[in-house]
Every structure is written in structure tokens, then in C-alpha cells.
Design an enzyme around this catalytic site. Structure first.
Site, short mmCIF file in Angstrom:
data_model
loop_
_atom_site.label_atom_id
_atom_site.label_comp_id
_atom_site.label_asym_id
_atom_site.label_seq_id
_atom_site.Cartn_x
_atom_site.Cartn_y
_atom_site.Cartn_z
N TYR A 50 0.81 -1.22 0.00
CA TYR A 50 0.00 0.00 0.00
C TYR A 50 0.84 1.27 0.00
O TYR A 50 0.35 2.35 -0.34
CB TYR A 50 -0.93 0.03 1.22
N HIS A 108 0.05 -11.74 1.31
CA HIS A 108 -0.94 -10.93 0.60
C HIS A 108 -1.71 -11.70 -0.48
O HIS A 108 -2.93 -11.59 -0.59
CB HIS A 108 -0.25 -9.70 -0.03
N SER A 195 -13.27 -5.17 0.68
CA SER A 195 -14.32 -4.68 -0.21
C SER A 195 -15.70 -5.16 0.22
O SER A 195 -16.48 -5.68 -0.59
CB SER A 195 -14.05 -5.11 -1.66
N GLY A 198 -18.66 -4.14 -1.86
CA GLY A 198 -18.68 -4.50 -3.27
C GLY A 198 -18.07 -3.44 -4.15
O GLY A 198 -18.56 -3.16 -5.24
N SER A 238 -12.53 4.91 4.18
CA SER A 238 -13.03 6.18 3.71
C SER A 238 -11.99 7.24 4.05
O SER A 238 -11.26 7.10 5.03
CB SER A 238 -14.36 6.54 4.37
N GLU A 246 -19.37 7.73 10.95
CA GLU A 246 -20.71 7.21 10.70
C GLU A 246 -20.69 5.69 10.46
O GLU A 246 -21.64 4.98 10.84
CB GLU A 246 -21.32 7.92 9.49
#
Length: 280
Positions: A50, A108, A195, A198, A238, A246
Site C-alpha cells: 500500500y 498478501h 471490499s 462490493g 473512507s 458514521e
């Protein structure tokens, strides 16, 4: 907010949700991790690939939270396969993270027959033995894999003294293999879901939207709750502070058995990366 934890075969405990950092770099990563930690996340997922371990480590330090209360994951990338390389990869990650140990170290991606004819099992086993060394040395409190299929897992389980404790896979409505999930549950392998939304495509799915209305929750909360209610750990990400906070508001409801069945029947029509077919 006290988040539920799952017990790993190592005896360590992993929080039921994690903050993922894939494709988040630089100050965005630093700010995202710091916000996540201040919001209540205690589980941070990164990887050498990453390119953000230094920012993750800086945010951990600046959060002021006791290291023992955090659960930090990193991963060994494909170019570091093999016993010696895997150990060196963790040493480099620890240096970048500015940590003495990680709570979870993963391979990984598995080596496959497409890339390494008649050698992939031996390569994966050699890499795994490197992780076992890291585990025994205390540099990784728990060890596991990512994107491994059943035959990859069996190779390690049948040919080494320690079985994978975690398998991090792409998992969400539209990509559910109940037989594979049952196999991992039966062998005490904790399942992590990357994910879980999705790749964002499920946020406008008709079933997801209907359930969001039914439970008076956001589509994100429905998808996070789904992963938790089927016994896996969602890794959500996010860069937006308000969304990071949230996303944790999923703890006050559970999906009914019937609604879980509805989500399992969702069809996305998308094609996904097959670990036996990757060429990177």
C-alpha cells in the site's frame, strides 16, 4: 464504544471491524487513520504494497492510544515470497510503522500454478514458514493469509506445524461461497472481508436499499452488518471524517435470518480476481 472481539487461534483477540487503508496515501492516510482511531476503531489494516505504512505508524503514535489496545495488520507482498524475504519484509514494515510488533501478519496473495508451474505450493509453504518464524519470535502476534482458496489453505494446514489463523478475502453480497466459509469456520480460521461494500457498487442495489429503509439505516450499515452477522470481519475505508465516524453506527441492530438470505442471493454480474489466475 466497546466493539466485540473474536478470538484467534493464537489466543489473541481481533476487533470485529477494521479500518482499511488500501489506495489511501500520504496525509489522507495519516488523517484517515487518526480520525478512525479517535472515532473508536482499534483495528487498522495496511500492507507493504500500500505504500502508506509510515503514515499509519505516525497516526498510531500521534493518537496517544496505548499500543496494547490496538490491533495492527500488515502483509507480505508477492515480490517478498520465500522464507528469508518474508522475514525481511516484516522487518521493513516494522521499521516504517515504528512498531516492535504487528498483531497480524498476512501473505498478501498466494503464488499460483499459472505463475509458478509445479512450484506454487512449495513457494507458499516456504513463505508461510517465514511467517511462522516471525510469530515465534514475537514480531507478529498472529499470522494468516489473504486471498487464499481452499487448496492453498490445505497445503499450509497439512504441511506445517501452525495453520493460518486468518484468511482475508473479497467478501460481500454477490460474492458468497457458503461451503468455503463453512470450511474456514470449521477450522477456526477467522474470515476478514475486504471490499465489503462490493467496491461501492452495492450501495445502490435494490435489496440493500430496501433493507436500509426497513432498518432505518444507511446502505453502508446494512453491508457492514451483513458481514458481521455471517461471522466475518469487515474492513471498511473512507477518507471522509464524517463517514469514518458514521460507519461505526452499526452496533444497534442485527439483520434477520431471512434478510441475510436475501443478501446472499444478490447477483452483481461482476467478474472478480481469481487467485489462481492472477499474474502479478
Amino acid at each position: 464504544m466497546a466493539l466485540r472481539k473474536l478470538r484467534l487461534m493464537s489466543g489473541e483477540f481481533i476487533p470485529e471491524i477494521g479500518y482499511g487503508t488500501y489506495l489511501i496515501k500520504g496525509e489522507d492516510c495519516y488523517n484517515g487513520v487518526l480520525t478512525a482511531l479517535k472515532s473508536g476503531y482499534r483495528h487498522i489494516d495496511t500492507a507493504s504494497f500500500y505504500g502508506n505504512e509510515e503514515e499509519v505508524g505516525r497516526a498510531i503514535k500521534d493518537s496517544g492510544i496505548d499500543r496494547k489496545k490496538l490491533f495492527i495488520t500488515t502483509k507480505v507482498w508477492n515480490t517478498s515470497r520465500g522464507y528469508t524475504n518474508a522475514i525481511a519484509s516484516l522487518d521493513e514494515s516494522l521499521k516504517k510503522l515504528d512498531l516492535d510488533y504487528v498483531d497480524l501478519l498476512l501473505i498478501h496473495w498466494p503464488a499460483n500454478e499459472k505463475q509458478f508451474p509445479n512450484q506454487s505450493d512449495a513457494i507458499n509453504l516456504d513463505t508461510w514458514k517465514g511467517l511462522i518464524k516471525c510469530y515465534k519470535d514475537g514480531k507478529a502476534k498472529s499470522i494468516g493469509v489473504s486471498n487464499f482458496l481452499k487448496h492453498h489453505l490445505l497445503n499450509l494446514m497439512e504441511n506445517s506445524e501452525i495453520a493460518p489463523m486468518v484468511n482475508q478475502i473479497e467478501l460481500h453480497p454477490g460474492l458468497i461461497d457458503d461451503d468455503f466459509l463453512s470450511f474456514m469456520n470449521e477450522n477456526n480460521i477467522i474470515i476478514e472481508a475486504w471490499s465489503p461494500l462490493g467496491r461501492g457498487d452495492l450501495l445502490n442495489n435494490e435489496v440493500v436499499l430496501d433493507l436500509a429503509n426497513k432498518y432505518n439505516k444507511s446502505p453502508v450499515h446494512i453491508l457492514i452488518r451483513f458481514i458481521i452477522d455471517i461471522g466475518a470481519i469487515p474492513l471498511v475505508k473512507s477518507k471522509t471524517p464524517s463517514r469514518i465516524e458514521e460507519n461505526l453506527n452499526y452496533t444497534d441492530f442485527k439483520l434477520s435470518t431471512e434478510d441475510i438470505k436475501r443478501l446472499k442471493k444478490v447477483v452483481t454480474g461482476k467478474k472478480y480476481k481469481n487467485p489462481d489466475e492472477i499474474d502479478f
